[in-house]
Design an enzyme around this catalytic site. Structure first.
Site, PDB file in Angstrom:
ATOM      1  N   LYS A  24       0.735  -1.305   0.116  1.00 55.01           N
ATOM      2  CA  LYS A  24       0.037   0.026   0.035  1.00 55.01           C
ATOM      3  C   LYS A  24       0.943   1.261   0.054  1.00 55.01           C
ATOM      4  O   LYS A  24       1.877   1.559   0.928  1.00 55.01           O
ATOM      5  CB  LYS A  24      -0.964  -0.089   1.342  1.00 55.01           C
ATOM      6  CG  LYS A  24      -2.163  -1.065   1.351  1.00 55.01           C
ATOM      7  CD  LYS A  24      -2.908  -0.768   2.347  1.00 55.01           C
ATOM      8  CE  LYS A  24      -3.949   0.528   2.415  1.00 55.01           C
ATOM      9  NZ  LYS A  24      -4.666   0.194   3.618  1.00 55.01           N
TER      10      LYS A  24
HETATM   11  O1  LIG Z   1      -6.737   2.224   5.207  1.00 52.21           O
HETATM   12  C1  LIG Z   1      -7.542   3.081   4.970  1.00 52.21           C
HETATM   13  C2  LIG Z   1      -8.675   2.791   6.011  1.00 52.21           C
HETATM   14  O2  LIG Z   1      -9.725   2.144   5.494  1.00 52.21           O
HETATM   15  C3  LIG Z   1      -9.250   4.157   6.485  1.00 52.21           C
HETATM   16  O3  LIG Z   1     -10.211   4.003   7.391  1.00 52.21           O
HETATM   17  P1  LIG Z   1     -10.697   5.373   8.461  1.00 52.21           P
HETATM   18  O4  LIG Z   1     -11.004   6.219   7.701  1.00 52.21           O
HETATM   19  O5  LIG Z   1     -11.743   4.719   9.236  1.00 52.21           O
HETATM   20  O6  LIG Z   1      -9.363   5.480   9.275  1.00 52.21           O
END
Ligand SMILES: O=C[C@H](O)COP(=O)(O)O
Length: 226
Positions: free
Chosen positions: A87
Site C-alpha cells: 500500500k
Molecule cells: O486504510 C484505510 C482505512 O480504511 C481508512 O479508514 P478510516 O477512515 O476509518 O481511518
C-alpha cells in the site's frame, strides 16, 4: 465482489474468515497501532497463513522518501510474502514509488485516495488496486459514490487491470453504495459486518419462524429431529 477486512486482529480474522467469503485483509499504521506493539512481521505472516490461498494481504509503507518507501516495500515482500500488496499513499513521492514497484512487477495498492484526480493518476500509474476513502471523502463533502463510478468507467474504457478497493467505511450503506457504483472490492472493519448481520429484524424473523415450527412440532424440535 471482494469483501476484505480492515483489521489485523487475529481472533477477528479467524472468526470472520469462518463465514465471510473473505478476499483479503488490509492494514495501515493506525490499524497496526490498535493492536499494540506486536512482533509485526510474524504477526502479518500469521495472518497470511489464516487467509485463503487466493486472498490478498495489503500492507502499507511508512517511509518518508521514495527510497525509504521502496526499502519498506522490499522488506515487507521479503519478510511476509512476495505476493503481498504494497500500500502506497497516492502522493507525489508515492506515485513515483508505484511506478517503480510496478516496473518490478510487484503488487501495489494505491491508498489515501480522496479525489478523482488522485484515482486517475493511480490507475494510469498501473496500480493493481486503488483505495478511495469513502467516509473521509463524504466528511469533506466529496461525492465518493460519483468518484467510484467515474473510476469504474475510466477503468473499463481503458481496459485497465486496476480494481477499486473502497475503504474507510463507517456504515454498511456506504459499503453497498461503493459496490453499486462499481467498486470490485471493499475493505471494512468487523463492526460494519456485525452491525449489518445483527439487525433486530433478522433475529425477529428467525425467532418467529422458530416459534411457528415449535408450535406444531414441539419445543426444541428441528427438521432433523421430527
Ligand atoms: O486504510 C484505510 C482505512 O480504511 C481508512 O479508514 P478510516 O477512515 O476509518 O481511518
Amino acid at each position: 465482489m471482494e469483501f476484505l477486512l480492515d483489521t489485523i486482529h487475529i481472533p477477528d480474522i479467524e472468526r470472520f474468515a469462518g463465514f465471510l467469503p473473505l478476499a483479503g485483509v488490509t492494514s495501515n499504521p493506525t490499524i497496526v497501532k490498535k493492536e499494540g506493539h506486536v512482533d509485526f512481521f510474524s504477526h502479518m505472516k500469521q495472518i497470511r497463513s489464516i487467509l485463503p490461498k487466493n486472498a490478498s494481504l495489503h500492507v502499507q509503507v511508512v517511509g518518508h522518501s521514495v527510497e525509504e518507501m521502496l526499502a519498506d516495500a522490499h522488506t515487507i515482500l521479503e519478510k511476509i510474502d512476495p505476493e503481498t500488496y504494497i500500500k502506497v499513499p497516492t502522493s507525489e513521492d508515492g506515485l513515483k514509488v508505484i511506478k517503480l514497484l510496478k516496473a518490478e512487477n510487484i503488487n501495489v495498492t494505491a491508498t489515501a485516495i480522496y479525489t478523482k484526480f488522485q484515482g486517475y493518476l493511480a490507475i494510469a500509474a498501473g496500480a493493481d488496486y486503488i483505495a478511495p476513502y469513502y467516509n473521509r471523502m463524504q466528511n469533506m463533502n466529496i461525492d465518493a459514490a460519483d468518484a467510484i463510478a467515474n473510476f469504474a468507467n475510466l477503468i473499463a474504457e481503458n481496459n485497465s487491470h486496476t480494481k477499486i478497493l473502497a475503504a474507510s467505511f463507517h456504515n454498511v450503506n456506504q459499503v453497498t453504495e461503493a459496490f453499486e457504483n462499481g467498486a470490485q472490492a471493499a475493505t471494512m472493519g468487523v463492526d460494519i459486518v456485525e452491525a449489518a448481520l445483527e439487525m433486530p429484524a433478522i433475529h425477529q424473523a428467525v425467532n418467529d419462524f422458530t416459534n411457528d415450527w415449535e408450535d406444531i412440532f414441539g419445543a426444541g424440535s428441528t427438521v432433523a429431529k421430527i
